[in-house]
Write a protein that holds these residues in place. Sequence first.
Motif, PDB file in Angstrom:
ATOM      1  N   SER A  26       0.822  -1.212   0.000  1.00  0.00           N
ATOM      2  CA  SER A  26       0.000   0.000   0.000  1.00  0.00           C
ATOM      3  C   SER A  26       0.854   1.260   0.000  1.00  0.00           C
ATOM      4  CB  SER A  26      -0.922   0.026   1.226  1.00  0.00           C
ATOM      5  OG  SER A  26      -1.627   1.240   1.296  1.00  0.00           O
ATOM      6  N   SER A  27       0.630   2.114  -0.980  1.00  0.00           N
ATOM      7  CA  SER A  27       1.400   3.359  -1.082  1.00  0.00           C
ATOM      8  C   SER A  27       0.922   4.418  -0.099  1.00  0.00           C
ATOM      9  CB  SER A  27       1.296   3.911  -2.506  1.00  0.00           C
ATOM     10  OG  SER A  27      -0.052   4.220  -2.832  1.00  0.00           O
ATOM     11  N   THR A  28      -0.253   4.229   0.514  1.00  0.00           N
ATOM     12  CA  THR A  28      -0.798   5.227   1.442  1.00  0.00           C
ATOM     13  C   THR A  28      -0.675   4.797   2.902  1.00  0.00           C
ATOM     14  OG1 THR A  28      -2.977   4.255   0.948  1.00  0.00           O
ATOM     15  CG2 THR A  28      -2.412   6.309  -0.166  1.00  0.00           C
ATOM     16  N   TYR A  29       0.024   3.714   3.147  1.00  0.00           N
ATOM     17  CA  TYR A  29       0.182   3.187   4.504  1.00  0.00           C
ATOM     18  C   TYR A  29       1.101   4.076   5.338  1.00  0.00           C
ATOM     19  CZ  TYR A  29       1.495  -0.083   8.257  1.00  0.00           C
ATOM     20  OH  TYR A  29       1.741  -0.676   9.464  1.00  0.00           O
ATOM     21  N   GLU A  30       0.696   4.359   6.593  1.00  0.00           N
ATOM     22  CA  GLU A  30       1.513   5.130   7.537  1.00  0.00           C
ATOM     23  C   GLU A  30       1.608   4.346   8.837  1.00  0.00           C
ATOM     24  OE1 GLU A  30       0.402   9.222   8.080  1.00  0.00           O
ATOM     25  OE2 GLU A  30      -0.464   9.341   6.066  1.00  0.00           O
ATOM     26  N   ALA A  31       2.808   3.963   9.198  1.00  0.00           N
ATOM     27  CA  ALA A  31       3.021   3.183  10.417  1.00  0.00           C
ATOM     28  C   ALA A  31       2.988   4.072  11.656  1.00  0.00           C
ATOM     29  CB  ALA A  31       4.354   2.452  10.325  1.00  0.00           C
ATOM     30  N   THR A  32       2.740   3.461  12.814  1.00  0.00           N
ATOM     31  CA  THR A  32       2.849   4.147  14.102  1.00  0.00           C
ATOM     32  C   THR A  32       3.665   3.258  15.030  1.00  0.00           C
ATOM     33  OG1 THR A  32       0.975   3.180  15.308  1.00  0.00           O
ATOM     34  CG2 THR A  32       0.474   4.962  13.748  1.00  0.00           C
ATOM     35  N   ASN A  33       3.954   3.776  16.215  1.00  0.00           N
ATOM     36  CA  ASN A  33       4.645   2.984  17.234  1.00  0.00           C
ATOM     37  C   ASN A  33       3.669   2.469  18.290  1.00  0.00           C
ATOM     38  OD1 ASN A  33       7.274   3.387  16.150  1.00  0.00           O
ATOM     39  ND2 ASN A  33       7.316   5.454  17.059  1.00  0.00           N
ATOM     40  N   GLU A  34       2.378   2.571  17.999  1.00  0.00           N
ATOM     41  CA  GLU A  34       1.358   2.201  18.978  1.00  0.00           C
ATOM     42  C   GLU A  34       0.935   0.747  18.818  1.00  0.00           C
ATOM     43  OE1 GLU A  34      -1.731   5.433  19.580  1.00  0.00           O
ATOM     44  OE2 GLU A  34      -0.879   6.048  17.665  1.00  0.00           O
ATOM     45  N   SER A  35       0.604   0.144  19.953  1.00  0.00           N
ATOM     46  CA  SER A  35       0.121  -1.234  19.950  1.00  0.00           C
ATOM     47  C   SER A  35      -1.379  -1.265  20.225  1.00  0.00           C
ATOM     48  CB  SER A  35       0.860  -2.067  21.001  1.00  0.00           C
ATOM     49  OG  SER A  35       0.636  -1.522  22.299  1.00  0.00           O
ATOM     50  N   LEU A  36      -1.977  -2.394  19.952  1.00  0.00           N
ATOM     51  CA  LEU A  36      -3.413  -2.559  20.137  1.00  0.00           C
ATOM     52  C   LEU A  36      -3.677  -3.889  20.812  1.00  0.00           C
ATOM     53  CD1 LEU A  36      -6.351  -1.580  19.469  1.00  0.00           C
ATOM     54  CD2 LEU A  36      -6.166  -2.916  17.365  1.00  0.00           C
ATOM     55  N   SER A  37      -4.547  -3.873  21.800  1.00  0.00           N
ATOM     56  CA  SER A  37      -4.953  -5.091  22.484  1.00  0.00           C
ATOM     57  C   SER A  37      -6.433  -4.976  22.805  1.00  0.00           C
ATOM     58  CB  SER A  37      -4.139  -5.281  23.774  1.00  0.00           C
ATOM     59  OG  SER A  37      -4.577  -6.431  24.474  1.00  0.00           O
ATOM     60  N   ILE A  38      -7.232  -5.933  22.322  1.00  0.00           N
ATOM     61  CA  ILE A  38      -8.677  -5.867  22.507  1.00  0.00           C
ATOM     62  C   ILE A  38      -9.180  -7.160  23.128  1.00  0.00           C
ATOM     63  CG2 ILE A  38     -10.921  -5.466  21.426  1.00  0.00           C
ATOM     64  CD1 ILE A  38      -9.506  -4.133  19.112  1.00  0.00           C
ATOM     65  N   GLY A  82      -2.049  -6.527  18.385  1.00  0.00           N
ATOM     66  CA  GLY A  82      -1.438  -6.111  17.134  1.00  0.00           C
ATOM     67  C   GLY A  82      -0.873  -4.716  17.214  1.00  0.00           C
ATOM     68  N   ILE A  83      -0.759  -4.081  16.060  1.00  0.00           N
ATOM     69  CA  ILE A  83      -0.217  -2.732  15.985  1.00  0.00           C
ATOM     70  C   ILE A  83      -1.235  -1.827  15.293  1.00  0.00           C
ATOM     71  CG2 ILE A  83       2.192  -3.472  15.980  1.00  0.00           C
ATOM     72  CD1 ILE A  83       2.157  -3.143  12.919  1.00  0.00           C
ATOM     73  N   LEU A  84      -1.077  -0.522  15.517  1.00  0.00           N
ATOM     74  CA  LEU A  84      -1.949   0.467  14.892  1.00  0.00           C
ATOM     75  C   LEU A  84      -1.227   1.164  13.749  1.00  0.00           C
ATOM     76  CD1 LEU A  84      -3.580   2.051  18.070  1.00  0.00           C
ATOM     77  CD2 LEU A  84      -4.808   0.822  16.259  1.00  0.00           C
ATOM     78  N   ALA A  85      -1.978   1.504  12.720  1.00  0.00           N
ATOM     79  CA  ALA A  85      -1.421   2.216  11.572  1.00  0.00           C
ATOM     80  C   ALA A  85      -2.536   3.023  10.919  1.00  0.00           C
ATOM     81  CB  ALA A  85      -0.810   1.245  10.575  1.00  0.00           C
ATOM     82  N   TYR A  86      -2.160   3.835   9.930  1.00  0.00           N
ATOM     83  CA  TYR A  86      -3.134   4.636   9.180  1.00  0.00           C
ATOM     84  C   TYR A  86      -3.109   4.226   7.717  1.00  0.00           C
ATOM     85  CZ  TYR A  86      -3.275   7.898  13.166  1.00  0.00           C
ATOM     86  OH  TYR A  86      -3.418   8.457  14.404  1.00  0.00           O
ATOM     87  N   ASP A  87      -4.302   4.227   7.116  1.00  0.00           N
ATOM     88  CA  ASP A  87      -4.389   3.999   5.677  1.00  0.00           C
ATOM     89  C   ASP A  87      -5.784   4.402   5.205  1.00  0.00           C
ATOM     90  OD1 ASP A  87      -3.762   3.242   3.055  1.00  0.00           O
ATOM     91  OD2 ASP A  87      -2.619   1.507   3.763  1.00  0.00           O
ATOM     92  N   THR A  88      -5.997   4.342   3.907  1.00  0.00           N
ATOM     93  CA  THR A  88      -7.293   4.671   3.320  1.00  0.00           C
ATOM     94  C   THR A  88      -8.223   3.469   3.427  1.00  0.00           C
ATOM     95  OG1 THR A  88      -6.331   6.245   1.766  1.00  0.00           O
ATOM     96  CG2 THR A  88      -8.486   5.330   1.200  1.00  0.00           C
ATOM     97  N   VAL A  89      -9.434   3.728   3.935  1.00  0.00           N
ATOM     98  CA  VAL A  89     -10.446   2.687   4.051  1.00  0.00           C
ATOM     99  C   VAL A  89     -11.616   3.053   3.157  1.00  0.00           C
ATOM    100  CG1 VAL A  89     -12.104   1.542   5.580  1.00  0.00           C
ATOM    101  CG2 VAL A  89      -9.784   2.058   6.399  1.00  0.00           C
ATOM    102  N   GLN A  90     -12.024   2.128   2.311  1.00  0.00           N
ATOM    103  CA  GLN A  90     -13.170   2.370   1.440  1.00  0.00           C
ATOM    104  C   GLN A  90     -14.245   1.333   1.713  1.00  0.00           C
ATOM    105  OE1 GLN A  90     -12.241   3.008  -2.645  1.00  0.00           O
ATOM    106  NE2 GLN A  90     -14.360   3.248  -3.277  1.00  0.00           N
TER     107      GLN A  90
END
Length: 382
Positions: free
Chosen positions: A125-137, A146-154
């Motif tokens: 993905s060319s629009t993927y942006e990583a973070t240093n944040e973790s996720l636990s649910i 897992g980990i958190l990141a940003y990207d385009t969702v359609q």
Amino acid sequence: MTTRFVYCLFVIDQSLSPLLLIRVSLKKGKSLRQNLKEHGLLEDFLKKHPYNLASKYFPSLANDYASEPLTNYMDIEYYGTISIGTPAQEFSVLFDTGSSNLWVPSVYCSSTSCTNHNKFNPSDSSTYEATNESLSIQYGSGSMTGILAYDTVQHVPDYPHPSPKVGGIVDTKQIFGLSETEPGTAFEYSQFDGILGLAFPSIASSGATPVFDNMMNEGLVSQDLFSVYLSSDEQSGSFVMFGDIDSSYYSGSLNWIPLSAETYWEITMDSITMNGETIACSSGCQAIIDTGTSLLAGPSTGISNIESYIGASDGTGSLKFLPNNYVLFSLVQDSGYCSSGFESIDVSTSSGELWILGDVFISQYYVVFDRANNQVALASVA
């Protein structure tokens, strides 16, 4: 095998007009219970992994020895398709008004559950942006990390009435989770890949902004609300509509109910009656409208009263017809096996006893979830 139907009275008032049609089709898939049964695992699963349905909302109630997430999805699952990234990578997700995070499996996942599901690959993905944040649910009796990141969702739309004014929603820079672990077998045998939570930001793990909040913040919806229709058709017809209402799917007026909390979609009920007789919730109670829960659950005394009223005992009952102005709760059926759509939970909140109105309840209504005014609306399906 016997079949039974139950009706419960629910009366409120008011209406709202529809605008545009921007909707995502939902599929009613094979249940987790069916999949486990077909693989010869159901009996062992139920013995080893008891659960309390309310532990989804109160994690402290979860069974310490259980490792099965999403056991509350065992009977009915409604899921739809979204895409993440550029170019798009498609995923089936369960649209869940009982949680607030979006996550999907990733190529980093080491669990067996990820091997037979679509996995997100950030490198593609060319629009993927990583973070240093973790996720636990914590999902009731299980979890994902897992980990958190940003990207385009359609949101892949479904257009029953094509129009040039109607288009898919592209949610840019959406924070989401990429799973690294999905313990247990529940995810392994579920037909959806991940979960898209539609509850409030206050319960989002790691403070991640929910998808619908991002839509509102970016002005992607014409109204700050979404609506849900769960069809009785086994494969098609169900949908979630973002920002709009389609009045062709309900009859009469939309009846508005204010929320009692801005966490889950929680409301106050005055009582539950049958044929004019109060049989549960006599002093008022709280109820969560949850698309991510299959059944209708409530205190054991109230559920017992309902079962007794319809002549049911130990999961069996006779067919009874009650007045048509009552809600019909459908039955869970798989491979000729019938069971009640009710389940007992015994949880009290500061505002009273708790009921969970899951898919067997929601499927009888067109439901509107209104964030602008913190209220929900119900109207009988057309």
